[in-house]
Design a protein around this motif. Structure first.
Motif, short mmCIF file in Angstrom:
data_model
loop_
_atom_site.label_atom_id
_atom_site.label_comp_id
_atom_site.label_asym_id
_atom_site.label_seq_id
_atom_site.Cartn_x
_atom_site.Cartn_y
_atom_site.Cartn_z
N MET A 11 19.46 -76.49 -8.73
CA MET A 11 19.76 -75.53 -9.97
C MET A 11 18.99 -74.30 -10.00
N PRO A 12 19.58 -73.11 -10.43
CA PRO A 12 18.97 -71.72 -10.39
C PRO A 12 17.76 -71.91 -11.32
N LEU A 13 17.85 -72.65 -12.20
CA LEU A 13 16.73 -72.70 -13.37
C LEU A 13 15.47 -73.21 -12.66
N VAL A 14 15.42 -74.14 -11.87
CA VAL A 14 14.34 -74.80 -11.42
C VAL A 14 13.89 -74.03 -10.33
N LYS A 15 14.43 -73.31 -9.66
CA LYS A 15 13.93 -72.42 -8.54
C LYS A 15 12.87 -71.31 -8.72
N ARG A 16 11.85 -71.00 -8.30
CA ARG A 16 10.71 -70.11 -8.42
C ARG A 16 11.29 -68.81 -8.60
N GLY A 17 11.17 -68.07 -9.62
CA GLY A 17 11.32 -66.57 -9.84
C GLY A 17 12.60 -66.33 -10.43
N ASN A 18 13.48 -67.28 -10.79
CA ASN A 18 14.81 -67.01 -11.39
C ASN A 18 14.54 -66.74 -12.92
N ARG A 19 14.67 -65.80 -13.45
CA ARG A 19 14.46 -65.24 -14.80
C ARG A 19 15.91 -64.71 -15.50
N LEU A 20 17.00 -65.16 -14.94
CA LEU A 20 18.30 -64.83 -15.51
C LEU A 20 18.40 -65.59 -16.99
N SER A 21 19.13 -65.08 -17.80
CA SER A 21 19.22 -65.52 -19.38
C SER A 21 20.57 -66.20 -19.31
N VAL A 22 21.42 -65.97 -18.42
CA VAL A 22 22.63 -66.65 -18.14
C VAL A 22 22.80 -67.17 -16.75
N MET A 23 23.24 -68.56 -16.54
CA MET A 23 23.32 -69.06 -15.26
C MET A 23 24.11 -70.32 -14.92
N PRO A 24 24.97 -70.40 -14.12
CA PRO A 24 25.87 -71.22 -13.86
C PRO A 24 25.26 -72.70 -13.80
N VAL A 25 25.87 -73.82 -14.26
CA VAL A 25 25.48 -74.98 -13.93
C VAL A 25 26.65 -75.90 -13.35
N THR A 26 26.31 -76.57 -12.20
CA THR A 26 27.56 -77.64 -11.62
C THR A 26 27.85 -78.71 -12.65
N PHE A 27 28.96 -79.20 -12.46
CA PHE A 27 29.31 -80.22 -13.36
C PHE A 27 28.42 -81.64 -13.12
N ALA A 28 27.97 -81.65 -11.77
CA ALA A 28 26.92 -82.67 -11.55
C ALA A 28 25.53 -82.54 -12.17
N GLN A 29 25.26 -81.33 -12.16
CA GLN A 29 23.97 -80.93 -12.78
C GLN A 29 24.00 -81.19 -14.33
N TRP A 30 25.32 -80.75 -14.90
CA TRP A 30 25.48 -81.01 -16.47
C TRP A 30 25.46 -82.36 -16.73
N GLN A 31 25.99 -83.33 -16.01
CA GLN A 31 26.11 -84.82 -16.22
C GLN A 31 24.64 -85.12 -16.07
N CYS A 32 24.13 -84.66 -15.06
CA CYS A 32 22.61 -85.29 -14.97
C CYS A 32 21.82 -84.89 -16.22
N ILE A 33 21.65 -83.57 -16.55
CA ILE A 33 20.97 -83.24 -17.63
C ILE A 33 21.25 -84.03 -18.86
N LEU A 34 22.57 -84.10 -19.22
CA LEU A 34 23.15 -85.14 -20.40
C LEU A 34 22.53 -86.43 -20.29
N ALA A 35 22.71 -86.90 -19.07
CA ALA A 35 22.08 -88.34 -18.85
C ALA A 35 20.64 -88.56 -19.40
N MET A 36 20.01 -87.35 -19.01
CA MET A 36 18.35 -87.22 -19.41
C MET A 36 18.28 -87.27 -20.74
N THR A 37 19.17 -86.79 -21.32
CA THR A 37 18.80 -86.75 -22.89
C THR A 37 18.70 -88.14 -23.84
N GLY A 38 19.34 -89.05 -22.78
CA GLY A 38 19.35 -90.40 -23.49
C GLY A 38 20.57 -90.54 -24.03
#
Length: 150
Positions: A123-150
């Motif tokens: 995921m671009p967000l977790v990579k060093r040096g990425n400062r963009l305010s808008v970035m893509p998220v894959t469906f798998a990343q989306w599902q993972c993050i939602l699962a992490m919310t409980g």
């Protein structure tokens, strides 16, 4: 449908502000790469993770829905705005915004926790040096993050 992450500083605009307004323009993007995503890729119905940055509790805090595709960011024409661009013309405005609609708050998924999650390593967000305010998220990343919310 595509998935995105929009960063905001909660002192300026928070998930609570979005909930109160229900629908809000996502204005003030002044990075060409992020602008190109807003202009060319983000479409009506896309889903957005709202991410608080530059604060005590950094991370994903909510979900929004894109309800209006790219249109000129009117702040680029206002000399009193911090987003004023003296080179912008109404015939060819360089900066755009989209409108998003509040869907729900999420239990915080911190950046530190996302960085430790193997499924989010690309995921671009977790990579060093990425400062963009808008970035893509894959469906798998989306599902993972939602699962992490409980």
């Amino acid at each position: 449908m595509a998935y995105w992450l929009f960063k905001t500083e909660p002192d300026t605009f928070s998930i609570d502000t979005l909930k109160q307004q229900k629908v809000s323009p996502w204005e003030g993007v002044r990075n060409y790469q992020a602008r190109n995503m807003l202009r060319d890729e983000i479409k009506w119905g896309d889903q957005v993770l709202i991410y608080h940055s530059s604060c005590k509790d950094i991370g994903v805090v909510g979900i929004a829905n894109v309800v209006k595709e790219a249109y000129p960011d009117h702040f680029q024409f206002e000399p009193t705005s911090g987003y004023f661009d003296p080179k912008a013309t109404r015939d060819k405005p360089p900066w755009v915004m989209v409108d998003i609609e509040y869907l729900q708050h999420l239990r915080l998924v911190s950046l530190a926790r996302m960085k430790k999650t193997v499924e989010l390593a690309d995921m671009p967000l977790v990579k060093r040096g990425n400062r963009l305010s808008v970035m893509p998220v894959t469906f798998a990343q989306w599902q993972c993050i939602l699962a992490m919310t409980g």
